[in-house]
Design a protein around this motif. Structure first.
Motif, PDB file in Angstrom:
ATOM      1  N   GLY A 105      41.809  43.865  46.340  1.00 13.80           N
ATOM      2  CA  GLY A 105      42.213  43.946  45.004  1.00 13.80           C
ATOM      3  C   GLY A 105      41.111  44.465  44.041  1.00 13.80           C
ATOM      4  O   GLY A 105      39.825  44.286  44.490  1.00 13.80           O
ATOM      5  N   THR A 106      41.213  44.603  42.925  1.00 13.91           N
ATOM      6  CA  THR A 106      39.833  44.997  42.041  1.00 13.91           C
ATOM      7  C   THR A 106      39.671  43.716  41.086  1.00 13.91           C
ATOM      8  O   THR A 106      40.481  43.151  40.388  1.00 13.91           O
ATOM      9  N   PHE A 107      38.434  43.500  41.006  1.00 10.57           N
ATOM     10  CA  PHE A 107      38.085  42.446  40.115  1.00 10.57           C
ATOM     11  C   PHE A 107      37.199  43.044  38.919  1.00 10.57           C
ATOM     12  O   PHE A 107      36.223  43.563  39.174  1.00 10.57           O
ATOM     13  N   ASP A 108      37.786  42.968  37.766  1.00 11.63           N
ATOM     14  CA  ASP A 108      37.403  43.792  36.696  1.00 11.63           C
ATOM     15  C   ASP A 108      36.978  42.878  35.275  1.00 11.63           C
ATOM     16  O   ASP A 108      37.127  43.346  34.351  1.00 11.63           O
ATOM     17  N   GLU A 109      36.960  41.484  35.392  1.00 14.71           N
ATOM     18  CA  GLU A 109      36.593  40.792  34.286  1.00 14.71           C
ATOM     19  C   GLU A 109      35.197  41.339  33.737  1.00 14.71           C
ATOM     20  O   GLU A 109      34.364  41.562  34.463  1.00 14.71           O
ATOM     21  N   PRO A 110      35.297  41.493  32.502  1.00 12.60           N
ATOM     22  CA  PRO A 110      34.318  42.234  31.721  1.00 12.60           C
ATOM     23  C   PRO A 110      32.963  41.341  32.087  1.00 12.60           C
ATOM     24  O   PRO A 110      31.922  42.108  32.332  1.00 12.60           O
ATOM     25  N   ALA A 122      37.127  44.665  46.321  1.00 14.17           N
ATOM     26  CA  ALA A 122      37.102  43.866  47.474  1.00 14.17           C
ATOM     27  C   ALA A 122      37.813  44.137  48.553  1.00 14.17           C
ATOM     28  O   ALA A 122      38.817  44.626  48.675  1.00 14.17           O
ATOM     29  N   TYR A 123      37.138  44.286  49.927  1.00  5.09           N
ATOM     30  CA  TYR A 123      37.748  44.480  50.926  1.00  5.09           C
ATOM     31  C   TYR A 123      37.373  43.282  51.844  1.00  5.09           C
ATOM     32  O   TYR A 123      36.601  42.517  51.778  1.00  5.09           O
ATOM     33  N   TRP A 124      38.354  43.044  52.766  1.00  9.43           N
ATOM     34  CA  TRP A 124      38.025  41.963  53.656  1.00  9.43           C
ATOM     35  C   TRP A 124      38.284  42.393  55.287  1.00  9.43           C
ATOM     36  O   TRP A 124      39.028  43.395  55.500  1.00  9.43           O
ATOM     37  N   MET A 207      37.144  35.836  45.289  1.00  8.58           N
ATOM     38  CA  MET A 207      37.207  36.940  46.408  1.00  8.58           C
ATOM     39  C   MET A 207      37.618  36.334  47.678  1.00  8.58           C
ATOM     40  O   MET A 207      38.544  36.724  48.725  1.00  8.58           O
ATOM     41  N   VAL A 208      36.828  35.235  48.288  1.00  7.24           N
ATOM     42  CA  VAL A 208      36.748  34.640  49.663  1.00  7.24           C
ATOM     43  C   VAL A 208      38.439  34.035  49.508  1.00  7.24           C
ATOM     44  O   VAL A 208      38.986  33.963  50.515  1.00  7.24           O
ATOM     45  N   PHE A 209      38.494  33.350  48.504  1.00 10.72           N
ATOM     46  CA  PHE A 209      39.973  32.704  48.646  1.00 10.72           C
ATOM     47  C   PHE A 209      41.126  33.673  48.530  1.00 10.72           C
ATOM     48  O   PHE A 209      41.930  33.326  49.656  1.00 10.72           O
ATOM     49  N   TYR A 210      41.060  34.505  47.957  1.00 12.73           N
ATOM     50  CA  TYR A 210      42.100  35.530  48.077  1.00 12.73           C
ATOM     51  C   TYR A 210      42.252  36.351  49.548  1.00 12.73           C
ATOM     52  O   TYR A 210      43.157  36.714  49.963  1.00 12.73           O
ATOM     53  N   ALA A 211      40.807  36.519  50.007  1.00 13.70           N
ATOM     54  CA  ALA A 211      40.850  37.145  51.375  1.00 13.70           C
ATOM     55  C   ALA A 211      41.491  36.260  52.218  1.00 13.70           C
ATOM     56  O   ALA A 211      42.093  36.814  53.307  1.00 13.70           O
TER      57      ALA A 211
END
Lengths: 302, 302
Positions: A105-110, A122-124, A207-211
């Motif tokens: 997914g894309t992490f785009d919080e400003p 993010a890739y896993w 990211m680790v959690f979602y991965a």
DNA sequence: TCAAAAGTGTTCGTTTTACACCCATGT
DNA sequence: ACATGGGTGTAAAACGAACACTTTTGA
């Protein structure tokens, strides 16, 4: 470089690996490379799931001093995201990522990056420990951070509720089962609300959690996890109990030994009995199994 | 605009809506706005699932003449992707997207857009038909493309295998169940390999398919689909059979009438029996149900 | 002889699928 | 009367969880 005027595009990698933590300490000179947090097992504990980390770049992130982050880098001009992922693994870790990689997914919080607006893709993937071992430590201080182990799961269950209340538990977060509450949805807890607090810098815990949640997918139902991951980390021939342990650690839940085996060996399994007997461990000797496909190599990018 | 020197970042929207196709033709002046492909029902067919489309911009895509695409736009300077999604829905469709929107993934094939390298961030949501109806047709030729209906599912089952061979079927693709083959994985078929061929321009068929797969998720297990979607398209009070039909269309599979009801009304349901009786249709009058939460409005962006 | 790990038989409750029949209405 | 759609009883099968007992080894 592909920084444009307003935003940068980066790729961050969540690279999992599984290793027997007993063997681990014997194989490594410097065990500060392997961070268990407060969950270092006292006695032999079998397999553990780790994620590959690096120290945060002091120049880029003066405020993150001492913290560790996921390997990442900028997206190049004419690369696909998958290509960038493999390039970054090579450049930052020395690693040839030849297992399946998946978009997270894309992490785009400003404000997710203190340097300014950085979009992160993010890739896993999961890699074989023997691949990553060569690059651990050294000048770049490549290291491993514990994601899950039986020791963690047991400790967690003691300090909270029994594991069957959860849809899976790991050090980077968990989800409670949807049924008990009237909410009719999963309730998730991330490291911000866990006793240990944040583990990695920036938003990399997320990211680790979602991965990890995506990783759990590899072990659902009748799916062949090796095919899903493009990797068999258990070696050519292995015990059912090793696959059982591997599954438990990755899913963050316990599975009954007998039920697991029966389900696995039911019709149309992806395993083959080699007929060989293994007596390398205490207890009754076991049949060794192997995967129906000798080769799981990944040729295409997706 | 955020075009940088090398790549552009765009957001494309997969916006689903559900409507009774019988009512549909009566409510619309111009039914060329609603494309069923070869699957226009001859007789009343109940609910259908649609996706919102626009004609491809002739100036930008001279080669796509006549084809339709998903609404999309560039990512703005200081926007999050979620903000951009809502802005684009407003600008291109006039629509206030006040349901939940979810990230689908990033589409980064170098040749996916004939204009050059364009990264696309796809988002999806479901909106109420009464919202989108106002903007259908007109100068911008906003229209609907059929994604699924009982008529499509029945036709598909006749021309292929019975529906229980599939993990869900819709006009933009399907997945076969993992078990029968020795592959131990789902095998998916997209429109490129379906008799009807491509439906939308660019790679937008893919986006719709992946969005639809995510949509199916809203209807799994004990999940409350209204909460998941941030929307109840069935009206304040509705029949169980309406929810049943809604579920079947969205999941692309059939569910037994009696079993569906019993499961739904078991302990801890998200439904309340209003006690009212509805005799607006032939047959035995029905109990009307409503959602436990009167308000499903979405305030936060995620 | 004992602990450890593997293998297997059996039970029990739940979930899923299936079928059947009855009910209440409008036409 | 009957077509239509709703409601519910019941039975078989499949599945999942749990438990217990046996087997075979090394120490």
């Amino acid at each position: 470089m592909t920084t444009d005027i307003f935003t940068s595009s980066a790729v961050d990698l969540v690279i999992f690996t599984v290793v027997d933590s007993d063997k681990l300490s014997k194989q490594l000179w410097d065990d500060s490379l392997v961070s268990f947090g407060p969950y270092r097992p006292k006695s032999p504990e079998g397999l553990s799931l780790f994620v590959v980390t690096l120290p945060a770049d002091e120049a880029l992130y003066p405020n993150l001093h001492g913290q560790r982050v996921l390997p990442g880098g900028y997206l190049g001009k004419d690369e696909t995201l998958a290509e960038a992922s493999r390039r970054i693994a090579k450049q930052r870790l020395g690693l040839s990522l030849n297992t399946k990689i998946r978009q997270l997914g894309t992490f785009d919080e400003p404000n997710r990056d203190p340097r300014g607006r950085v979009l992160s893709f993010a890739y896993w993937a999961m890699v074989d420990f023997v691949e990553i071992r060569k690059y651990l430590g050294g000048r770049d201080q490549i290291g491993l951070e514990l994601v899950n182990s039986h020791h963690y799961m047991n400790t967690f269950a003691k300090e909270n509720f029994p594991l069957y209340h959860y849809d899976g538990v790991c050090r980077f977060g968990n989800r409670t089962m949807p049924s008990p509450s009237a909410l009719r949805g999963h309730a998730k807890t991330l490291t911000d609300h866990l006793p240990g607090g944040r583990i990695l810098g920036l938003d990399h815990d997320q990211m680790v959690f979602y991965a990890w949640r995506a990783l759990r997918h590899a072990f659902t139902g009748k799916l062949d996890p090796f095919r899903f991951l493009g990797l068999n980390p258990l070696g050519l021939e292995f015990r059912i109990s090793e696959l059982h342990e591997f599954t438990e650690i990755c899913r963050g839940e316990t599975i009954q030994r007998d039920y697991f085996k029966r389900q696995l060996l039911k019709n149309e399994t992806y395993l083959l009995n080699t007929g060989k007997t293994d007596r390398s461990r205490p207890g009754k000797p076991t049949q060794l199994y192997k995967h129906i496909n000798d080769n799981l190599d990944v040729t295409d990018t997706e």
